[in-house]
Each structure stands twice: as C-alpha cells, then as structure tokens.
Enzyme design. Sequence first.
Site, PDB file in Angstrom:
ATOM      1  N   LYS A  73      25.309  48.581  50.438  1.00  0.00           N
ATOM      2  CA  LYS A  73      26.545  47.788  50.516  1.00  0.00           C
ATOM      3  C   LYS A  73      27.502  48.454  51.505  1.00  0.00           C
ATOM      4  CE  LYS A  73      30.107  45.709  47.520  1.00  0.00           C
ATOM      5  NZ  LYS A  73      30.589  45.535  46.129  1.00  0.00           N
ATOM      6  N   SER A 110      31.456  42.838  39.965  1.00  0.00           N
ATOM      7  CA  SER A 110      30.884  42.614  41.293  1.00  0.00           C
ATOM      8  C   SER A 110      29.429  43.032  41.448  1.00  0.00           C
ATOM      9  CB  SER A 110      31.732  43.331  42.353  1.00  0.00           C
ATOM     10  OG  SER A 110      32.961  42.679  42.512  1.00  0.00           O
ATOM     11  N   SER A 128      31.598  40.866  44.541  1.00  0.00           N
ATOM     12  CA  SER A 128      31.618  41.100  45.974  1.00  0.00           C
ATOM     13  C   SER A 128      30.278  41.539  46.535  1.00  0.00           C
ATOM     14  CB  SER A 128      32.652  42.185  46.305  1.00  0.00           C
ATOM     15  OG  SER A 128      32.278  43.417  45.688  1.00  0.00           O
TER      16      SER A 128
END
EC number: 6.3.5.7
Length: 493
Positions: free
Chosen positions: A80, A183, A159
């Site tokens: 990420k 998330s 996210s």
Amino acid sequence: MSDLTQLGIAAIRDGVANGEFKAVEVAEAFNANVAAASSALNAFIVETPELAVQAAQAVDADRAAGKALGSMAGVPIGMKDLFCTNGTQTTAASQMLEGFTPTYESTVSANLWAAGAGMLGKLNLDQFAMGSSNETSYFGNVISPWKLDDGKDRAPGGSSGGSSAAISARLCPAATGTDTGGSIRQPAAFTGITGIKPTYGRCSRWGVVAFASSLDQAGPMAHDVRDCAIMLGAMAGYDPKDSTSLNLSVPNWEAALNSDLRGKKVGVPREYRMDGTDADILESWDRGIEWLKDAGAEIVEISLPHTKYALPAYYIIAPAEASSNLARYDGVRYGLRDLPDGAGLQDMYAATRAAGFGPEVKRRIMIGTYVLSAGFYDAYYTQAQKVRTLIARDFAEAFTQCDVILAPTTPTAAFPLGENSEDPLAMYLNDVFAVPASLAGLPAMSVPCGLNKDGLPLGLQIIGNQLDEQGVLNAGLAIEERAGFVAQPKKWW
C-alpha cells in the site's frame, strides 16, 4: 502448477522451499498479471517488477546454497502506498507527496523483506487513507475486478482498495493494508478476500504516512486466513522507533490455527441489527452463526449499548488527529511547494495546501480544526473521547461473556463508483460496523462468506479481545471452512 498466480502465500512459500518451482517464476508470473491489468484496474501507482525479481533471485540463491528461508520467502506482494519504501516513490495517493522518494524503509516493509517477500509495486488508495471507495486518490479511481451485467465500475472499498482489487484479480497473492476505521476489513469484504487488523500496537507505525495516529494500524490482506496468519507474523513485532509499539513477543499464529471452537463462546451484538442493512447481509450473518455453532461454539447474545455513538465519535477524533498530522505539509519541509510570485509565508502555506490536498482531505482537515478550536474543543473532541472510553468499556464487558464477537463487516455489498460520492454521510456509513473495534483498538478481521443475490462478495467480521489475534483467526478459519468461498471475478481486463 500451470498458473502460479492462483497460489496464495502458504502454497508459494512451500512450493519454493520444496523446489516445485522457482521464486523467479512466481515473480515473473505476477509481474505479467500486473502489467496486463494496470490500465484497467488502476490498482498500482508504481510498478516495481525489477524489485520483485531481485528479491526472488535472492531467495532462489539462498535455497540453492542450503540456507534457511524466511516465512515469506519467494512471495511477491503489493505494498500500500502509505508505507515508506527506500528508493521507491511514496505518495499516500496525494499530489502533496508526488515525487517523494524516501531514503528509509518503514518497519513493516523492512520486516517483510527480511522474511523473504518481494515488492511488485506500490498500491493505490484513497488520498491519505481518507475514503471508503477509492474515489479520492489523486492518481484516479481503483476499479474493482468484480462486475455485474450492468457493466458499472464498482468500488473495491477503501482506503486499501488498491490492495483488495489487486489480490482479488490475482495481481498479487497478498498485500499490506492499513485500518483506521475499517480500511482493511471493508475492502476485503467488497472483493471477496480476507484481511485482519491486529491489536493496536502489534505492527509498527514507523514509516507509515499518518492519518489518525491513535487509530492507524497496519495489517495483512490475502486470500485466506492461513495466509493472513503467516503475513501478520512477518509484519508484527516490537519497534522502539514507535512509542505505541507493544513490547511483546509475536506468537506463531499459523502453527496454532484451529477451527475447533468447542468450549468457546461467540457473542452476537443485538445493536448491530441496524435499519438500512441489506437483507443479504443479515442472512449471511445468520449463516455465520450456524457455522460457528457447527464448529462447536456456544452463541450468546451480547449488548454493546454505545454502538450508535461510535461513528459520530470516530468522525470527530479521526479528523482532529488528521488536521494535526497533515499540518506538516506546508510547503516548507517536504512535499509540494506552491510559491506564487511575490507571496509571503502565509500565502505559500495557503497555496500549497489548496493545491496539494483533495476535497475529502480538506473536508476532514476543516472538521478536525473546527472540533479542536478553543470554543468547541470540550463540546466535541472531549465528548468524543469520553464516548470512545464507553465503547471500549462495552467491549470489555462483552468479553466477560464471550471469547469473540461475530458481526457483519459492511451494511451493503460493493456499490457502483459515484453512487455515494456526493453524500459524505452515506459514504461514512460504510464503516458503521467496523469503526467500534477500531476505537477500542481491538483485533478484527473480515472473511468472505458468500455472494449476494446479484453475485457480489459479502464478508463476515470477527472481533476479538485485546491481543487475541489467535481467537479471531481460529473463528475466521471455522467460517472459511464452512463457507467454502472460491468465487473469483470474471476476467474482463
């Protein structure tokens, strides 16, 4: 094995260790999938095929030399783009950090490289991890690989939507995620994969771009529970560079996996049966209860009476911390600098922040600044912190009656992109079942449990007591074995 990209962490690790295939073959197979899907899914901001191959070559060389291999040896993963990676651009999906190349490594990513993993690239996300649909990234929306006959692009969750989309589409066998208010769990549920947020402090936050520091926690996302247990073991550990890091040993969660729940009690919170929850979600919850009974658990009804206050409290505390954390992006120290001709210092601050932050980030900074202002601090921020304490007490009381808690992960399946973008409150409600565990700092995971009537994945959430990742993983394994979820998105990219 004809298609190495169908394999998960355990299968790749064991296959490489046993000489069934080389780590380089695995890396090249996933690199090809990443390249083929890059324009359609937009899951990666930066692709690093050379780094994946280099790490794989090192693993193959170690095996040939008879050296011991790490727990993630030969496994290429997505990272990420919230984790700082030495020599590779790290942006948090923001214009503010576009072009920022760290000269240091986050502790979590360093742990993973030390365990033998390689990096396929940096994964897209909501800007500064603020969003539930991956529509706030400066680098464009991530598209879920799951599509229905209506052809609409659907949200991969947020996210960590780049992570969830990439795993679901077989662009990587696993990826890192971060979970501030859901998330990891919400995108995992939207795309039919598994993800766990460990106890706050299990994984170091050092080198992770901060959103809300008292809530942010890194965790793994992968195809199944075993893979999550392996990867979490590689990520976790005490880090003296993070003052909130837990100085505890890391259990061998994989070795202790056990889906026999005889003697365990599973709590079902009555307050989680909320108006507006899809009927398919409620039916999946009922099926999950029956599966855990079948695994030997006793089901007990519990009460978490302050649940309805969790989301409002979260959207005061998280923006307040964000407004403080993001104050560092002022055009002086690092990141974007917008210096109009003849501008003074204050003008540069304003111009830089106006240009560098997206609308959702600005909204949260303004909310956070407002609730921290002198006239409203006690009315909002102090009250929200008191609610947070009450929510934590609710969970503490519940865990005197049960070992783990079963709940839905989300109130709906994945929605079309754009459906909630004009209604922030509707978007925030996506996290209504995930936020309470985040406020209490508890471990929680999402496990796929089937498809809804339209053919989209659904997830069930297991919440555990402080430091009881093992209990969460075991209950998740019991659901996984009984759900038998093997569905994959049809390849259209």
